[in-house]
Design a protein around this motif. Structure first.
Motif, mmCIF file in Angstrom:
data_model
loop_
_atom_site.group_PDB
_atom_site.id
_atom_site.type_symbol
_atom_site.label_atom_id
_atom_site.label_comp_id
_atom_site.label_asym_id
_atom_site.label_seq_id
_atom_site.Cartn_x
_atom_site.Cartn_y
_atom_site.Cartn_z
ATOM 1 N N ASN A 106 0.821 -1.211 0.000
ATOM 2 C CA ASN A 106 0.000 0.000 0.000
ATOM 3 C C ASN A 106 0.852 1.257 0.000
ATOM 4 O O ASN A 106 0.564 2.215 -0.727
ATOM 5 C CB ASN A 106 -0.932 0.002 1.214
ATOM 6 C CG ASN A 106 -2.333 -0.454 0.861
ATOM 7 O OD1 ASN A 106 -2.743 -0.414 -0.299
ATOM 8 N ND2 ASN A 106 -3.065 -0.907 1.846
ATOM 9 N N ILE A 107 1.893 1.271 0.812
ATOM 10 C CA ILE A 107 2.718 2.473 0.907
ATOM 11 C C ILE A 107 3.402 2.760 -0.424
ATOM 12 O O ILE A 107 3.343 3.892 -0.935
ATOM 13 C CB ILE A 107 3.750 2.323 2.042
ATOM 14 C CG1 ILE A 107 3.057 2.403 3.408
ATOM 15 C CG2 ILE A 107 4.827 3.397 1.931
ATOM 16 C CD1 ILE A 107 3.993 2.222 4.569
ATOM 17 N N LYS A 184 0.964 17.611 -2.498
ATOM 18 C CA LYS A 184 0.661 18.936 -3.038
ATOM 19 C C LYS A 184 1.127 20.047 -2.114
ATOM 20 O O LYS A 184 1.333 21.189 -2.555
ATOM 21 C CB LYS A 184 -0.845 19.064 -3.289
ATOM 22 C CG LYS A 184 -1.325 18.357 -4.539
ATOM 23 C CD LYS A 184 -2.805 18.610 -4.771
ATOM 24 C CE LYS A 184 -3.269 17.965 -6.078
ATOM 25 N NZ LYS A 184 -4.715 18.207 -6.325
ATOM 26 N N SER A 185 1.278 19.739 -0.826
ATOM 27 C CA SER A 185 1.733 20.750 0.124
ATOM 28 C C SER A 185 3.245 20.953 0.077
ATOM 29 O O SER A 185 3.751 21.907 0.666
ATOM 30 C CB SER A 185 1.315 20.355 1.546
ATOM 31 O OG SER A 185 1.985 19.180 1.975
ATOM 32 N N LEU A 186 3.978 20.068 -0.599
ATOM 33 C CA LEU A 186 5.427 20.204 -0.699
ATOM 34 C C LEU A 186 5.777 21.217 -1.790
ATOM 35 O O LEU A 186 5.121 21.268 -2.836
ATOM 36 C CB LEU A 186 6.068 18.852 -1.021
ATOM 37 C CG LEU A 186 5.814 17.730 -0.016
ATOM 38 C CD1 LEU A 186 6.454 16.432 -0.508
ATOM 39 C CD2 LEU A 186 6.333 18.093 1.360
ATOM 40 N N PRO A 187 6.805 22.043 -1.599
ATOM 41 C CA PRO A 187 7.163 23.064 -2.598
ATOM 42 C C PRO A 187 7.571 22.439 -3.931
ATOM 43 O O PRO A 187 8.307 21.441 -3.959
ATOM 44 C CB PRO A 187 8.341 23.801 -1.943
ATOM 45 C CG PRO A 187 8.245 23.488 -0.492
ATOM 46 C CD PRO A 187 7.640 22.120 -0.392
ATOM 47 N N LYS A 188 7.124 23.049 -4.997
ATOM 48 C CA LYS A 188 7.498 22.579 -6.336
ATOM 49 C C LYS A 188 8.983 22.785 -6.618
ATOM 50 O O LYS A 188 9.561 22.125 -7.486
ATOM 51 C CB LYS A 188 6.674 23.336 -7.386
ATOM 52 C CG LYS A 188 5.234 22.863 -7.531
ATOM 53 C CD LYS A 188 5.171 21.554 -8.303
ATOM 54 C CE LYS A 188 3.738 21.171 -8.624
ATOM 55 N NZ LYS A 188 3.660 19.920 -9.390
ATOM 56 N N LEU A 210 9.673 11.001 -1.372
ATOM 57 C CA LEU A 210 9.319 9.925 -0.447
ATOM 58 C C LEU A 210 9.833 10.163 0.973
ATOM 59 O O LEU A 210 9.077 9.940 1.936
ATOM 60 C CB LEU A 210 9.834 8.588 -0.991
ATOM 61 C CG LEU A 210 9.130 7.313 -0.470
ATOM 62 C CD1 LEU A 210 7.644 7.354 -0.801
ATOM 63 C CD2 LEU A 210 9.769 6.070 -1.064
ATOM 64 N N PRO A 211 11.070 10.624 1.173
ATOM 65 C CA PRO A 211 11.507 10.868 2.557
ATOM 66 C C PRO A 211 10.703 11.944 3.273
ATOM 67 O O PRO A 211 10.636 11.943 4.510
ATOM 68 C CB PRO A 211 12.974 11.305 2.389
ATOM 69 C CG PRO A 211 13.404 10.708 1.089
ATOM 70 C CD PRO A 211 12.192 10.764 0.219
ATOM 71 N N LEU A 212 10.104 12.874 2.517
ATOM 72 C CA LEU A 212 9.314 13.936 3.134
ATOM 73 C C LEU A 212 7.879 13.503 3.434
ATOM 74 O O LEU A 212 7.152 14.239 4.093
ATOM 75 C CB LEU A 212 9.288 15.164 2.217
ATOM 76 C CG LEU A 212 10.644 15.824 1.957
ATOM 77 C CD1 LEU A 212 10.488 16.948 0.943
ATOM 78 C CD2 LEU A 212 11.244 16.352 3.253
ATOM 79 N N CYS A 213 7.496 12.333 2.947
ATOM 80 C CA CYS A 213 6.112 11.864 3.107
ATOM 81 C C CYS A 213 5.965 10.881 4.262
ATOM 82 O O CYS A 213 5.019 10.078 4.270
ATOM 83 C CB CYS A 213 5.628 11.204 1.807
ATOM 84 S SG CYS A 213 5.458 12.341 0.429
ATOM 85 N N VAL A 214 6.881 10.920 5.216
ATOM 86 C CA VAL A 214 6.821 9.980 6.337
ATOM 87 C C VAL A 214 5.505 10.081 7.107
ATOM 88 O O VAL A 214 4.902 9.045 7.446
ATOM 89 C CB VAL A 214 8.026 10.187 7.268
ATOM 90 C CG1 VAL A 214 7.885 9.355 8.544
ATOM 91 C CG2 VAL A 214 9.310 9.798 6.543
ATOM 92 N N PRO A 215 4.983 11.278 7.433
ATOM 93 C CA PRO A 215 3.691 11.324 8.146
ATOM 94 C C PRO A 215 2.551 10.670 7.369
ATOM 95 O O PRO A 215 1.750 9.923 7.942
ATOM 96 C CB PRO A 215 3.447 12.827 8.334
ATOM 97 C CG PRO A 215 4.806 13.436 8.312
ATOM 98 C CD PRO A 215 5.576 12.628 7.317
ATOM 99 N N ASN A 290 0.110 14.007 12.627
ATOM 100 C CA ASN A 290 0.783 14.889 11.663
ATOM 101 C C ASN A 290 0.317 14.613 10.246
ATOM 102 O O ASN A 290 0.115 15.535 9.451
ATOM 103 C CB ASN A 290 2.298 14.704 11.762
ATOM 104 C CG ASN A 290 2.869 15.227 13.057
ATOM 105 O OD1 ASN A 290 2.265 16.081 13.706
ATOM 106 N ND2 ASN A 290 4.019 14.719 13.457
ATOM 107 N N GLY A 291 0.129 13.333 9.921
ATOM 108 C CA GLY A 291 -0.296 12.983 8.565
ATOM 109 C C GLY A 291 -1.672 13.503 8.245
ATOM 110 O O GLY A 291 -1.926 14.039 7.162
ATOM 111 N N ILE A 292 -2.623 13.353 9.190
ATOM 112 C CA ILE A 292 -3.977 13.850 8.952
ATOM 113 C C ILE A 292 -4.017 15.354 8.951
ATOM 114 O O ILE A 292 -4.703 15.985 8.145
ATOM 115 C CB ILE A 292 -4.932 13.271 10.007
ATOM 116 C CG1 ILE A 292 -5.057 11.759 9.828
ATOM 117 C CG2 ILE A 292 -6.301 13.907 9.927
ATOM 118 C CD1 ILE A 292 -5.936 11.085 10.858
ATOM 119 N N ALA A 293 -3.236 16.001 9.845
ATOM 120 C CA ALA A 293 -3.264 17.446 9.943
ATOM 121 C C ALA A 293 -2.686 18.126 8.712
ATOM 122 O O ALA A 293 -3.071 19.249 8.370
ATOM 123 C CB ALA A 293 -2.483 17.907 11.183
#
Length: 298
Positions: A106-107, A184-188, A210-215, A290-293
């Motif tokens: 899934n991940i 989408k919240s990560l800077p382009k 991927l490393p920034l998507c840990v939450p 953090n992931g939901i927020a």
């Protein structure tokens, strides 16, 4: 100087008003916390009753409904552990195998699909994204017969493959949507910097996004763990060999065809089966919040 400070003091007072209005008086804060504690106790009562019943003799479980047992019986755990064809740890290991591969699938697959929708430009992107979200409204029972026929023709019945392989195909639209919102919240500018350094789309995904998507990945892992660990119908449909039973099927095996059940041992093993869920949730609670927020799911 006092006159000059007066507008500043008024401005600071106005800024403090929303916080005071939110927190309220000490009495109102105490009342809210008291209500939340009472509601929490009501929600925890079934779990507490389960734990209490696992330490009662089977004859006292429905005769004595209080939480404090009159007669303590810890033998339910020993009896339940060895009551079935295999020791109960075999079923725990079976469930853990399915859960671990489901989380990995899934991940990785949902993150790949989300990266395409969130960071790449291609023809029909919005249409495909809408169709993907539309699958959330598709009842799962509609797919049962086609999936069973496919897995039967592949020779996958009585194996874990029907429970694991679909997770590697990005079939869960909810997790894709969750990761899309996060990416989408990560800077382009991160993608532009990676391209300047010579990274292609896949390398940018692996090394930067991927490393920034840990939450978001932790949220996906927790939800996948809970849903897969508690899944009953899928293993019931595809698994016939009792040695391959997962925990829900093993708990069902405590009840015979006439509806009679070994209540004490079954409740004891139910407590054992809940422990991994609680432990996994507590370990990942910070990442879940953090992931939901940060994905707009409020």
């Amino acid at each position: 100087m006092a006159l000059l400070d007066l507008p500043l003091k008024r401005k600071l007072a106005k800024q403090e008003q929303p916080e005071d209005a939110l927190t309220g008086t000490p009495v109102s804060r105490f009342s809210r916390h008291l209500i939340l504690c009472l509601v929490g106790l009501v929600m925890l009562y079934p779990l507490l009753w389960l734990v209490s019943s696992s330490m009662k003799p089977s004859n006292d479980i429905f005769r004595q409904l209080g939480l404090w047992p009159e007669n303590w019986d810890f033998s339910n755990y020993a009896q339940g552990w060895t009551a079935l064809d295999q020791p109960f740890h075999v079923y725990l290991i079976n469930s853990m195998i399915v859960v671990i591969f489901s989380i990995i699938g899934n991940i990785f697959s949902c993150a790949l699909a989300a990266y395409a929708f969130a960071r790449m430009e291609f023809t029909g992107r919005k249409l495909f994204f809408a169709l993907m979200l539309g699958t959330l409204m598709l009842p799962g029972h509609v797919l049962l017969v086609p999936q069973y026929i496919i897995f039967s023709q592949l020779g996958w019945l009585d194996t874990y493959l029907p429970l694991i392989v679909p997770n590697f195909m990005a079939t869960n639209a909810f997790f894709i949507f969750l990761m899309v919102q996060f990416m989408k919240s990560l800077p382009k500018e991160l993608d532009d910097a990676a391209q300047i350094d010579g990274c292609g789309p896949f390398r940018t995904f692996i090394r930067v996004i991927l490393p920034l998507c840990v939450p978001a990945m932790a949220t996906t892992a927790i939800f996948t763990f809970i849903s897969t660990w508690n899944e009953f119908f899928g293993p019931l449909l595809y698994i016939q060999n009792q040695d391959l039973y997962t925990v829900p099927l093993a708990l069902r095996a405590f009840m015979d065809s006439e509806g009679q059940s070994m209540w004490g041992p079954m409740f004891a093993m139910s407590v054992v089966s809940i422990a991994p869920i609680i432990g996994f949730f507590i370990a990942g609670q910070k990442y879940l919040i953090n992931g939901i927020a940060t994905t707009g799911l409020k």
